[in-house]
Design a protein around this motif. Structure first.
Motif, mmCIF file in Angstrom:
data_model
loop_
_atom_site.group_PDB
_atom_site.id
_atom_site.type_symbol
_atom_site.label_atom_id
_atom_site.label_comp_id
_atom_site.label_asym_id
_atom_site.label_seq_id
_atom_site.Cartn_x
_atom_site.Cartn_y
_atom_site.Cartn_z
ATOM 1 N N LEU A 301 0.829 -1.197 0.000
ATOM 2 C CA LEU A 301 0.000 0.000 0.000
ATOM 3 C C LEU A 301 0.868 1.252 0.000
ATOM 4 O O LEU A 301 1.887 1.309 0.694
ATOM 5 N N PRO A 302 0.472 2.279 -0.761
ATOM 6 C CA PRO A 302 1.195 3.547 -0.702
ATOM 7 C C PRO A 302 0.861 4.290 0.586
ATOM 8 O O PRO A 302 -0.060 3.915 1.317
ATOM 9 N N ALA A 303 1.596 5.352 0.863
ATOM 10 C CA ALA A 303 1.266 6.212 1.995
ATOM 11 C C ALA A 303 -0.158 6.748 1.808
ATOM 12 O O ALA A 303 -0.508 7.219 0.718
ATOM 13 N N GLU A 304 -0.975 6.676 2.853
ATOM 14 C CA GLU A 304 -2.388 7.021 2.728
ATOM 15 C C GLU A 304 -2.608 8.511 2.947
ATOM 16 O O GLU A 304 -3.262 8.943 3.901
ATOM 17 N N GLU A 305 -2.048 9.271 2.030
ATOM 18 C CA GLU A 305 -2.238 10.718 2.006
ATOM 19 C C GLU A 305 -2.392 11.140 0.557
ATOM 20 O O GLU A 305 -1.902 10.473 -0.351
ATOM 21 N N GLY A 306 -3.099 12.227 0.328
ATOM 22 C CA GLY A 306 -3.379 12.632 -1.032
ATOM 23 C C GLY A 306 -4.086 11.522 -1.798
ATOM 24 O O GLY A 306 -4.943 10.826 -1.241
ATOM 25 N N LEU A 307 -3.726 11.342 -3.062
ATOM 26 C CA LEU A 307 -4.332 10.274 -3.861
ATOM 27 C C LEU A 307 -3.924 8.889 -3.384
ATOM 28 O O LEU A 307 -4.565 7.891 -3.740
ATOM 29 N N GLY A 308 -2.880 8.803 -2.563
ATOM 30 C CA GLY A 308 -2.494 7.515 -2.004
ATOM 31 C C GLY A 308 -3.606 6.866 -1.204
ATOM 32 O O GLY A 308 -3.714 5.634 -1.159
ATOM 33 N N LEU A 309 -4.457 7.682 -0.580
ATOM 34 C CA LEU A 309 -5.577 7.132 0.184
ATOM 35 C C LEU A 309 -6.552 6.399 -0.737
ATOM 36 O O LEU A 309 -7.031 5.305 -0.423
ATOM 37 N N ALA A 310 -6.846 6.985 -1.907
ATOM 38 C CA ALA A 310 -7.745 6.338 -2.868
ATOM 39 C C ALA A 310 -7.117 5.075 -3.448
ATOM 40 O O ALA A 310 -7.801 4.058 -3.615
ATOM 41 N N ILE A 311 -5.822 5.125 -3.757
ATOM 42 C CA ILE A 311 -5.146 3.946 -4.303
ATOM 43 C C ILE A 311 -5.151 2.810 -3.293
ATOM 44 O O ILE A 311 -5.458 1.653 -3.626
ATOM 45 N N ALA A 312 -4.843 3.122 -2.026
ATOM 46 C CA ALA A 312 -4.851 2.099 -0.982
ATOM 47 C C ALA A 312 -6.248 1.509 -0.807
ATOM 48 O O ALA A 312 -6.410 0.295 -0.627
ATOM 49 N N ASN A 313 -7.266 2.360 -0.876
ATOM 50 C CA ASN A 313 -8.643 1.880 -0.776
ATOM 51 C C ASN A 313 -8.968 0.902 -1.884
ATOM 52 O O ASN A 313 -9.554 -0.172 -1.642
ATOM 53 N N ARG A 314 -8.541 1.202 -3.133
ATOM 54 C CA ARG A 314 -8.844 0.314 -4.256
ATOM 55 C C ARG A 314 -8.082 -1.009 -4.137
ATOM 56 O O ARG A 314 -8.632 -2.076 -4.424
ATOM 57 N N LEU A 315 -6.826 -0.950 -3.691
ATOM 58 C CA LEU A 315 -6.056 -2.183 -3.537
ATOM 59 C C LEU A 315 -6.642 -3.057 -2.430
ATOM 60 O O LEU A 315 -6.692 -4.286 -2.563
ATOM 61 N N ARG A 316 -7.082 -2.453 -1.336
ATOM 62 C CA ARG A 316 -7.704 -3.237 -0.264
ATOM 63 C C ARG A 316 -8.974 -3.914 -0.763
ATOM 64 O O ARG A 316 -9.235 -5.074 -0.455
ATOM 65 N N ARG A 317 -9.790 -3.177 -1.503
ATOM 66 C CA ARG A 317 -11.022 -3.763 -2.040
ATOM 67 C C ARG A 317 -10.709 -4.849 -3.061
ATOM 68 O O ARG A 317 -11.395 -5.874 -3.127
ATOM 69 N N ALA A 318 -9.673 -4.638 -3.870
ATOM 70 C CA ALA A 318 -9.286 -5.651 -4.853
ATOM 71 C C ALA A 318 -8.829 -6.931 -4.161
ATOM 72 O O ALA A 318 -9.082 -8.040 -4.631
ATOM 73 N N ALA A 319 -8.136 -6.771 -3.028
ATOM 74 C CA ALA A 319 -7.678 -7.936 -2.267
ATOM 75 C C ALA A 319 -8.821 -8.596 -1.513
ATOM 76 O O ALA A 319 -8.781 -9.804 -1.241
ATOM 77 N N GLY A 320 -9.846 -7.814 -1.164
ATOM 78 C CA GLY A 320 -10.979 -8.367 -0.428
ATOM 79 C C GLY A 320 -10.621 -8.652 1.021
ATOM 80 O O GLY A 320 -9.585 -8.200 1.523
ATOM 81 N N PRO A 321 -11.454 -9.411 1.715
ATOM 82 C CA PRO A 321 -11.216 -9.689 3.144
ATOM 83 C C PRO A 321 -9.882 -10.358 3.420
ATOM 84 O O PRO A 321 -9.358 -10.268 4.521
ATOM 85 N N ARG A 322 -9.299 -11.012 2.419
ATOM 86 C CA ARG A 322 -8.026 -11.713 2.621
ATOM 87 C C ARG A 322 -6.877 -10.764 2.914
ATOM 88 O O ARG A 322 -5.847 -11.165 3.443
ATOM 89 N N SER A 323 -7.044 -9.471 2.557
ATOM 90 C CA SER A 323 -5.928 -8.545 2.692
ATOM 91 C C SER A 323 -5.459 -8.428 4.135
ATOM 92 O O SER A 323 -4.285 -8.178 4.395
ATOM 93 N N ALA A 324 -6.368 -8.599 5.091
ATOM 94 C CA ALA A 324 -6.008 -8.455 6.490
ATOM 95 C C ALA A 324 -5.003 -9.515 6.927
ATOM 96 O O ALA A 324 -4.313 -9.346 7.929
ATOM 97 N N GLN A 325 -4.919 -10.614 6.194
ATOM 98 C CA GLN A 325 -4.007 -11.698 6.563
ATOM 99 C C GLN A 325 -2.545 -11.353 6.267
ATOM 100 O O GLN A 325 -1.634 -11.956 6.825
#
Length: 327
Positions: A301-325
């Protein structure tokens, strides 16, 4: 602007007849229908395989039209509209009776925005009404940022595709709930939290859950066919090697901190140092990994500031619930 005036008029005619039009915006391509036609709106859900409880965004031609589509517009909403429209900002407000419940997922709120793209603007002007348009892809999959992406994804489920070239922003709009006392970001996107805070003069919350349903909240969303695994930047290479040893065809997002580092992977993308360039290319990168036969994608995940917050959000959703692992 690549679509001709005759293309735009034909698209407007398709909308008037209850058809579906794929249209470019500055964020992603949308699958549009007449926002006041419940039957046409229902076709969007059918074409995407989208649950009817998931609300859609109504696109309008200008901030001056806001009162035609919503009720009880607070001063905060007008301030944000004045600063960010046209642009990648969606406001959640109370719907007027002009908006059918089919477009809102049965909610009494509606998401509204003014797109900042010459083709979308010309189509809204030619059509003369609102256009309900989620992203032009199958529900939960990677959003399209070119007309060819739409054709590949939806085929003849779309009656007409307007080609406006590649999308400039590349991730969806920021959704802000302005129905309560304090605005909050329900989906990070093309307008940054920092931009919002500068205009509003104070902190803006980004809650992990919301009482208001909005697009992009499904646990698995924006997802390629390949499984996405999120790891810390320093663990990217180890994760790639472990996945290769298990026989995976690995695609890897190589973070800027590892730029130039040799990596053995089926496909590699060097993450742009610029968050704007990363956001613009993100969905194209994910689609390319699928097209090249990857079955697993490793990313940090990129730093969650500026557009990095949106990119991190999309990557987390793309990974789904498994990302927490892994994250």
């Amino acid at each position: 602007m690549t679509a001709s005036s005759s293309d735009i008029e034909k698209a407007a005619e398709v909308l008037r007849a209850g058809g579906l039009v794929a249209l470019p915006t500055e964020t992603v391509y949308g699958l549009g229908a007449n926002a006041e036609d419940p039957v046409a709106v229902a076709r969007i859900f059918q074409a995407k395989g989208r649950p009817p409880s998931h609300p859609l965004i109504v696109h309008i031609g200008g901030a001056e039209q806001l009162d035609d589509w919503v009720e009880d517009v607070p001063a905060t909403a007008r301030l944000l509209a004045a600063h960010f429209w046209p642009g990648p900002l969606t406001l959640v407000l109370r719907r007027s009776r002009r908006v059918p419940l089919e477009a809102t997922g049965g909610l009494e709120t509606v998401a509204v925005r003014v797109p900042d793209h010459p083709v979308a603007g010309a189509l809204l002007a030619a059509f003369g009404g609102g256009i309900t348009a989620p992203s032009a892809n199958r529900f939960g999959s990677v959003s399209p940022t070119t007309a060819d992406d739409v054709r590949t994804e939806l085929g003849d489920a779309v009656d007409f595709v307007l080609d406006g070239g590649p999308c400039e922003v590349g991730v969806e709009s920021t959704i802000v709930d302005v129905t309560g006392d304090t605005p909050s970001v329900l989906r990070p996107g093309g307008v940054t939290r920092e931009d919002l805070e500068a205009v509003l003069g104070g902190p803006v919350a980004v809650p992990s859950t919301s009482r208001v349903r909005v697009p992009g909240q499904h646990p698995s969303h924006y997802a390629p066919r390949a499984r996405v695994v999120l790891v810390e930047p320093g663990k990217v290479l180890d994760e790639v090697e472990s996945a290769r040893e298990l026989g995976h065809q690995v695609g890897v997002f190589l973070p800027p901190s590892l730029a130039g580092t040799p990596v053995k992977a089926h496909a590699t993308v060097a993450v742009p140092a610029s968050p704007a360039a990363y956001a613009r290319g993100l969905y194209g990168f994910l689609r390319d990994f699928d097209q090249r036969g990857c079955d697993l994608i490793v990313a940090s995940l990129p730093a969650e500031e500026g557009l990095g917050l949106a990119i991190a959000n999309r990557l987390r959703r793309a990974a789904g619930p498994r990302s927490a692992q892994h994250a």
